[in-house]
Design a protein around this motif. Sequence first.
Motif, PDB file in Angstrom:
ATOM      1  N   LEU A  81     -18.882 -14.963 -28.638  1.00  0.00           N
ATOM      2  CA  LEU A  81     -18.480 -13.972 -29.639  1.00  0.00           C
ATOM      3  C   LEU A  81     -17.497 -14.542 -30.662  1.00  0.00           C
ATOM      4  N   LEU A  82     -16.796 -15.606 -30.298  1.00  0.00           N
ATOM      5  CA  LEU A  82     -15.836 -16.219 -31.208  1.00  0.00           C
ATOM      6  C   LEU A  82     -16.474 -17.260 -32.128  1.00  0.00           C
ATOM      7  N   LEU A  83     -17.767 -17.506 -31.968  1.00  0.00           N
ATOM      8  CA  LEU A  83     -18.451 -18.458 -32.839  1.00  0.00           C
ATOM      9  C   LEU A  83     -18.529 -17.911 -34.265  1.00  0.00           C
ATOM     10  N   PRO A  84     -18.474 -18.808 -35.276  1.00  0.00           N
ATOM     11  CA  PRO A  84     -18.594 -18.360 -36.672  1.00  0.00           C
ATOM     12  C   PRO A  84     -19.909 -17.614 -36.884  1.00  0.00           C
ATOM     13  N   GLY A  85     -19.864 -16.581 -37.689  1.00  0.00           N
ATOM     14  CA  GLY A  85     -21.064 -15.791 -37.955  1.00  0.00           C
ATOM     15  C   GLY A  85     -21.022 -14.434 -37.294  1.00  0.00           C
ATOM     16  N   ASN A  86     -20.274 -14.322 -36.185  1.00  0.00           N
ATOM     17  CA  ASN A  86     -20.075 -13.016 -35.550  1.00  0.00           C
ATOM     18  C   ASN A  86     -18.956 -12.277 -36.267  1.00  0.00           C
ATOM     19  N   ARG A  87     -19.185 -11.029 -36.589  1.00  0.00           N
ATOM     20  CA  ARG A  87     -18.173 -10.242 -37.291  1.00  0.00           C
ATOM     21  C   ARG A  87     -17.610  -9.167 -36.359  1.00  0.00           C
ATOM     22  N   VAL A  88     -16.657  -8.418 -36.878  1.00  0.00           N
ATOM     23  CA  VAL A  88     -16.059  -7.330 -36.093  1.00  0.00           C
ATOM     24  C   VAL A  88     -17.161  -6.355 -35.683  1.00  0.00           C
ATOM     25  N   GLY A  89     -17.201  -6.036 -34.412  1.00  0.00           N
ATOM     26  CA  GLY A  89     -18.225  -5.129 -33.900  1.00  0.00           C
ATOM     27  C   GLY A  89     -19.395  -5.854 -33.255  1.00  0.00           C
ATOM     28  N   SER A  90     -19.444  -7.187 -33.376  1.00  0.00           N
ATOM     29  CA  SER A  90     -20.485  -7.945 -32.676  1.00  0.00           C
ATOM     30  C   SER A  90     -20.273  -7.765 -31.175  1.00  0.00           C
ATOM     31  N   PHE A  91     -21.357  -7.681 -30.433  1.00  0.00           N
ATOM     32  CA  PHE A  91     -21.225  -7.334 -29.022  1.00  0.00           C
ATOM     33  C   PHE A  91     -22.332  -7.957 -28.183  1.00  0.00           C
ATOM     34  N   LEU A  92     -22.135  -7.927 -26.885  1.00  0.00           N
ATOM     35  CA  LEU A  92     -23.176  -8.273 -25.918  1.00  0.00           C
ATOM     36  C   LEU A  92     -22.898  -7.522 -24.628  1.00  0.00           C
ATOM     37  N   VAL A  93     -23.931  -7.323 -23.861  1.00  0.00           N
ATOM     38  CA  VAL A  93     -23.819  -6.715 -22.535  1.00  0.00           C
ATOM     39  C   VAL A  93     -24.148  -7.804 -21.523  1.00  0.00           C
ATOM     40  N   ARG A  94     -23.341  -7.914 -20.494  1.00  0.00           N
ATOM     41  CA  ARG A  94     -23.517  -8.949 -19.475  1.00  0.00           C
ATOM     42  C   ARG A  94     -23.368  -8.339 -18.085  1.00  0.00           C
ATOM     43  N   GLU A  95     -23.882  -9.040 -17.121  1.00  0.00           N
ATOM     44  CA  GLU A  95     -23.780  -8.572 -15.739  1.00  0.00           C
ATOM     45  C   GLU A  95     -22.410  -8.942 -15.187  1.00  0.00           C
ATOM     46  N   CYS A  96     -21.764  -8.021 -14.511  1.00  0.00           N
ATOM     47  CA  CYS A  96     -20.449  -8.288 -13.934  1.00  0.00           C
ATOM     48  C   CYS A  96     -20.562  -9.285 -12.786  1.00  0.00           C
ATOM     49  N   ALA A  97     -19.638 -10.230 -12.761  1.00  0.00           N
ATOM     50  CA  ALA A  97     -19.658 -11.236 -11.704  1.00  0.00           C
ATOM     51  C   ALA A  97     -19.177 -10.644 -10.377  1.00  0.00           C
ATOM     52  N   ARG A  98     -18.315  -9.619 -10.471  1.00  0.00           N
ATOM     53  CA  ARG A  98     -17.725  -9.060  -9.254  1.00  0.00           C
ATOM     54  C   ARG A  98     -18.692  -8.160  -8.489  1.00  0.00           C
ATOM     55  N   GLU A  99     -19.609  -7.534  -9.205  1.00  0.00           N
ATOM     56  CA  GLU A  99     -20.490  -6.560  -8.543  1.00  0.00           C
ATOM     57  C   GLU A  99     -21.918  -6.712  -9.062  1.00  0.00           C
ATOM     58  N   ARG A 100     -22.830  -7.032  -8.184  1.00  0.00           N
ATOM     59  CA  ARG A 100     -24.222  -7.216  -8.558  1.00  0.00           C
ATOM     60  C   ARG A 100     -24.814  -5.884  -9.029  1.00  0.00           C
ATOM     61  N   GLY A 101     -25.507  -5.929 -10.156  1.00  0.00           N
ATOM     62  CA  GLY A 101     -26.143  -4.730 -10.682  1.00  0.00           C
ATOM     63  C   GLY A 101     -25.245  -3.936 -11.608  1.00  0.00           C
ATOM     64  N   ALA A 102     -23.973  -4.333 -11.719  1.00  0.00           N
ATOM     65  CA  ALA A 102     -23.042  -3.671 -12.634  1.00  0.00           C
ATOM     66  C   ALA A 102     -22.928  -4.503 -13.913  1.00  0.00           C
ATOM     67  N   TYR A 103     -22.595  -3.829 -15.015  1.00  0.00           N
ATOM     68  CA  TYR A 103     -22.561  -4.508 -16.306  1.00  0.00           C
ATOM     69  C   TYR A 103     -21.214  -4.315 -16.986  1.00  0.00           C
ATOM     70  N   ALA A 104     -20.999  -5.152 -18.018  1.00  0.00           N
ATOM     71  CA  ALA A 104     -19.801  -5.039 -18.852  1.00  0.00           C
ATOM     72  C   ALA A 104     -20.219  -5.208 -20.307  1.00  0.00           C
ATOM     73  N   LEU A 105     -19.509  -4.510 -21.184  1.00  0.00           N
ATOM     74  CA  LEU A 105     -19.741  -4.602 -22.620  1.00  0.00           C
ATOM     75  C   LEU A 105     -18.606  -5.422 -23.232  1.00  0.00           C
ATOM     76  N   SER A 106     -18.944  -6.498 -23.921  1.00  0.00           N
ATOM     77  CA  SER A 106     -17.949  -7.343 -24.583  1.00  0.00           C
ATOM     78  C   SER A 106     -18.080  -7.166 -26.086  1.00  0.00           C
ATOM     79  N   VAL A 107     -16.971  -6.883 -26.761  1.00  0.00           N
ATOM     80  CA  VAL A 107     -16.992  -6.562 -28.188  1.00  0.00           C
ATOM     81  C   VAL A 107     -15.957  -7.409 -28.927  1.00  0.00           C
ATOM     82  N   LYS A 108     -16.330  -7.907 -30.096  1.00  0.00           N
ATOM     83  CA  LYS A 108     -15.385  -8.650 -30.933  1.00  0.00           C
ATOM     84  C   LYS A 108     -14.639  -7.682 -31.831  1.00  0.00           C
TER      85      LYS A 108
END
Length: 253
Positions: A81-108
């Motif tokens: 998300l910190l790579l050039p080209g991503n702007r405010v509001g850029s996001f991705l959803v990823r699987e949580c490492a702590r709990e299988r089947g759970a997700y997290a939303l990461s936002v710039k």
Amino acid sequence: MMRGSEDMMAVVLQDYPSSQISRPMYRKGERLSVIAQDTYWWRVRSLQTGKENYLPNSHVAKVYHGWLFEGVGRQKAEELLLLPGNRVGSFLVRECARERGAYALSVKHRTIRHYRIFRLDNSWYYISPRLTFQCLEDMINHYSDSADGLCCTLSCPCLSSMSPPSDVTNRAPPVVMRRNFDWKKVDRRQLVGTDSHSDSIVSYGVRNSIATYLSFSGNQDPAQMRADNRKKKSKSVYGVPENALANIDYDNL
């Protein structure tokens, strides 16, 4: 080897090969189309450069729906998300490492913010208990319309607006069009002048070539030259005048 789908997308997680070894073939954040995949190696095609080759599966992560990144942890999500080209509001959803089947939303935003996505027994999802969604797509669509408690509205998936790397050099040179002109009205001095700063309708190199050609033939009238050539039954060999190459810049050859 298992064949992939042209619709199967992925992203490069780290430069390959490492810049410490050689110039990277694929760079972190580069988006890929997965052609085929094996246990350790995937055959991929870059969506930015068109390069097709093999890549270790440890250097790549699958991407679904453009924003669901498989096998990406918190730290790697922040790096992407910190790579050039991503702007405010850029996001991705990823699987949580702590709990299988759970997700997290990461936002710039001003920093990278992370939100835990919870899942109810009926398989509905939520970040805030007052808002539940039947699927992740519905959740992303909602927060793309309104921040509704998040740090900002979701603008675009991570890396979706990335441009080709700046070191890509395989580009066609620009073409500059000039207006048409009548060769019959061209002053001879514009064609044979060798001053590199003169305002001429043809380039300096072309003028040098014309001047060299005319030096071979002297100042003979073109019509007379054609008549003389028709009379000749054998090939002529011309000697190069001593000053014929005087104006050629050998540094440009």
